[in-house]
Design a protein around this motif. Structure first.
Motif, mmCIF file in Angstrom:
data_model
loop_
_atom_site.group_PDB
_atom_site.id
_atom_site.type_symbol
_atom_site.label_atom_id
_atom_site.label_comp_id
_atom_site.label_asym_id
_atom_site.label_seq_id
_atom_site.Cartn_x
_atom_site.Cartn_y
_atom_site.Cartn_z
ATOM 1 N N PHE A 1 5.237 5.206 2.877
ATOM 2 C CA PHE A 1 6.078 3.903 2.820
ATOM 3 C C PHE A 1 5.190 2.831 3.741
ATOM 4 O O PHE A 1 5.196 3.217 5.011
ATOM 5 C CB PHE A 1 7.232 3.881 2.777
ATOM 6 N N PRO A 2 5.224 1.579 3.277
ATOM 7 C CA PRO A 2 4.417 0.552 4.181
ATOM 8 C C PRO A 2 4.946 0.275 5.459
ATOM 9 O O PRO A 2 4.361 -0.310 6.308
ATOM 10 C CB PRO A 2 4.192 -0.494 3.206
ATOM 11 N N HIS A 3 6.382 0.312 5.428
ATOM 12 C CA HIS A 3 7.155 -0.457 6.665
ATOM 13 C C HIS A 3 7.758 0.643 7.419
ATOM 14 O O HIS A 3 8.500 0.119 8.358
ATOM 15 C CB HIS A 3 7.704 -1.519 6.249
ATOM 16 N N THR A 4 8.137 1.869 7.034
ATOM 17 C CA THR A 4 9.067 2.844 7.557
ATOM 18 C C THR A 4 8.428 3.883 8.227
ATOM 19 O O THR A 4 9.137 4.974 8.652
ATOM 20 C CB THR A 4 10.233 3.049 6.820
ATOM 21 N N SER A 5 7.020 4.174 7.652
ATOM 22 C CA SER A 5 6.344 5.267 8.269
ATOM 23 C C SER A 5 5.866 5.054 9.695
ATOM 24 O O SER A 5 5.773 4.087 10.190
ATOM 25 C CB SER A 5 4.879 5.586 7.247
ATOM 26 N N ARG A 6 5.287 6.269 10.178
ATOM 27 C CA ARG A 6 4.957 6.288 11.562
ATOM 28 C C ARG A 6 3.640 5.508 11.783
ATOM 29 O O ARG A 6 2.660 5.364 10.670
ATOM 30 C CB ARG A 6 4.395 7.742 11.735
ATOM 31 N N GLY A 7 3.748 4.491 12.814
ATOM 32 C CA GLY A 7 2.697 3.542 12.872
ATOM 33 C C GLY A 7 2.827 2.190 12.128
ATOM 34 O O GLY A 7 1.775 1.094 12.306
ATOM 35 N N ALA B 1 0.839 -1.109 -0.066
ATOM 36 C CA ALA B 1 0.109 -0.012 0.067
ATOM 37 C C ALA B 1 0.768 1.422 0.023
ATOM 38 O O ALA B 1 1.602 1.445 0.919
ATOM 39 C CB ALA B 1 -0.850 0.007 1.298
ATOM 40 N N LEU B 2 0.626 2.132 -0.808
ATOM 41 C CA LEU B 2 1.228 3.412 -1.130
ATOM 42 C C LEU B 2 0.560 4.839 -1.199
ATOM 43 O O LEU B 2 0.288 5.388 -2.203
ATOM 44 C CB LEU B 2 2.263 3.314 -2.414
ATOM 45 N N PRO B 3 -0.296 5.113 -0.289
ATOM 46 C CA PRO B 3 -0.842 6.323 -0.151
ATOM 47 C C PRO B 3 0.153 7.625 -0.739
ATOM 48 O O PRO B 3 1.100 7.595 -0.057
ATOM 49 C CB PRO B 3 -1.478 6.470 1.063
ATOM 50 N N LEU C 1 15.210 -0.592 1.467
ATOM 51 C CA LEU C 1 16.015 -0.880 0.038
ATOM 52 C C LEU C 1 14.786 -1.283 -0.893
ATOM 53 O O LEU C 1 15.252 -1.242 -2.205
ATOM 54 C CB LEU C 1 16.918 -1.993 0.496
ATOM 55 N N ASN C 2 13.495 -1.329 -0.441
ATOM 56 C CA ASN C 2 12.470 -1.546 -1.579
ATOM 57 C C ASN C 2 11.817 -0.502 -2.219
ATOM 58 O O ASN C 2 11.084 -0.180 -2.821
ATOM 59 C CB ASN C 2 11.416 -2.612 -0.977
ATOM 60 N N GLN C 3 12.393 0.792 -1.276
ATOM 61 C CA GLN C 3 11.616 1.942 -1.565
ATOM 62 C C GLN C 3 11.937 2.774 -2.852
ATOM 63 O O GLN C 3 11.062 3.406 -3.364
ATOM 64 C CB GLN C 3 11.896 3.009 -0.320
ATOM 65 N N PRO C 4 12.977 2.689 -3.280
ATOM 66 C CA PRO C 4 13.263 3.475 -4.596
ATOM 67 C C PRO C 4 12.276 2.719 -5.720
ATOM 68 O O PRO C 4 11.640 3.417 -6.557
ATOM 69 C CB PRO C 4 14.826 2.739 -5.076
ATOM 70 N N ALA C 5 12.076 1.441 -5.717
ATOM 71 C CA ALA C 5 11.003 0.815 -6.596
ATOM 72 C C ALA C 5 9.566 1.404 -6.280
ATOM 73 O O ALA C 5 8.983 1.534 -7.196
ATOM 74 C CB ALA C 5 10.873 -0.735 -6.603
#
Length: 323
Positions: free
Chosen positions: A138-144, A75-77, A153-157
């Motif tokens: 980002f799904p795994h590094t954002s607040r909450g 998920a990428l709001p 390392l998946n975030q550039p994609a």
């Protein structure tokens, strides 16, 4: 400093620990996923891709909307700020009518435990100057989130996917940004872990649509310094008192950039001040980054000429200029 900024700093420290086994030039394949896109051959062209032009001279009102995106179950709001019709100044207006014109796009990546709204004081200034800013959560590094730090390392994609969806709005029937995006003038920017993400977009996960980059308090841990592809000017911004990403580490990445580049150093800046805190420093950072984007995305030569003198006013910053 606010609790929100403190939490971001602590989370970034954990990122450094989580990636400690990684090389400074490439990710460790046994402990972290490799970038999704292999690096293309380096370009022999040493000049920026954007032709000469002129940036808008008047400020815009700011509109804001949300995009609900999903990349293969991730998920990428996306918070999307854009120049809006009406009087400049005041808070961003939700779903406002877009201003007339075509505007370059900047993809912004937040830091660990962060959120796009944390950076609104900076990003809305970019928008008022004539840029569309798209910022994924980002799904795994954002607040909450679950705090899976290596997922950086998946975030550039993720950013490249979100960029495709944003640019598609320019041709989407009935969309408020139809015909309003300069789809051939695109930059990436990010802070801290978002700086890692941004560096990755110019190294192992090179997105050739990007014409420029802005890295705030970033490091190459996990993504390396093998900059690839066509020349894309880079602006680095780093506090010399950064207690999370050492200033020397950020400068070491900057030194590896083979393209036109500049480093805005903040002698009294820590990891977040100037982006999320000190008003005077924020003004220098925003004005410098706006002129950099005016030059690198609009091709505005006058903005480039202003960079050095504007960056060093008030003894708040020094500017190493190789643009």
């Amino acid at each position: 400093m606010s609790r929100r900024v403190t939490a971001t700093l602590l989370a970034t420290t954990l990122l450094m620990a989580g990636l400690v086994g990684c090389s400074s030039d490439a990710p460790e394949t046994e402990s972290a996923p490799a970038p999704a896109t292999p690096p293309p051959a380096a370009s022999a062209t040493p000049t920026p891709q954007v032709p000469a032009g002129t940036a808008p001279e008047t400020a815009f009102a700011v509109g804001v909307r949300q995009l609900k995106l999903n990349r293969d179950g991730r998920a990428l709001p996306v918070t999307l700020w854009y120049p809006a019709a009406g009087k400049a100044g005041g808070a961003a207006k939700r779903s406002a009518t877009a201003a007339q014109g075509r505007f370059p796009v900047v993809m912004f990546s937040h830091g660990l435990t962060g959120h796009p709204d944390d950076y609104a004081p900076l990003l809305t200034r970019w928008v008022a100057a004539g840029f569309v800013v798209a910022a994924p959560i980002f799904p795994h590094t954002s607040r909450g989130s679950d705090g899976k730090l290596v997922d950086v390392l998946n975030q550039p994609a993720d950013v490249s996917y979100a960029l495709t969806q944003v640019l598609n709005l320019d041709a989407k029937a009935g969309d408020g940004l139809r015909g309003r995006l300069a789809t051939d003038r695109v930059a990436a920017a990010g802070h801290s872990a978002g700086g890692v993400t941004t560096i990755g977009l110019f190294t192992g996960a090179r997105d050739e649509r990007l014409d420029a980059g802005v890295v705030f308090a970033g490091t190459a841990v996990g993504v390396g310094t093998a900059f690839a592809g066509a020349a894309a000017p880079q602006l680095f911004v780093h506090g010399e008192l950064d207690e999370v990403v050492d200033y020397a580490a950020g400068k070491a990445v900057y030194d590896k950039v083979p393209w036109p580049k500049a480093l805005l150093s903040l002698p009294k800046g820590d990891h977040g001040r100037g982006l999320l805190g000190d008003v005077k420093t924020l003004r220098v950072v925003s004005d410098t980054s706006i002129d950099f984007l005016r030059w690198s995305l609009y091709g505005d030569a006058a903005a480039k000429e202003r960079l050095s003198t504007g960056a060093e006013r008030g003894d708040l910053a020094t500017f190493d200029d190789h643009l």
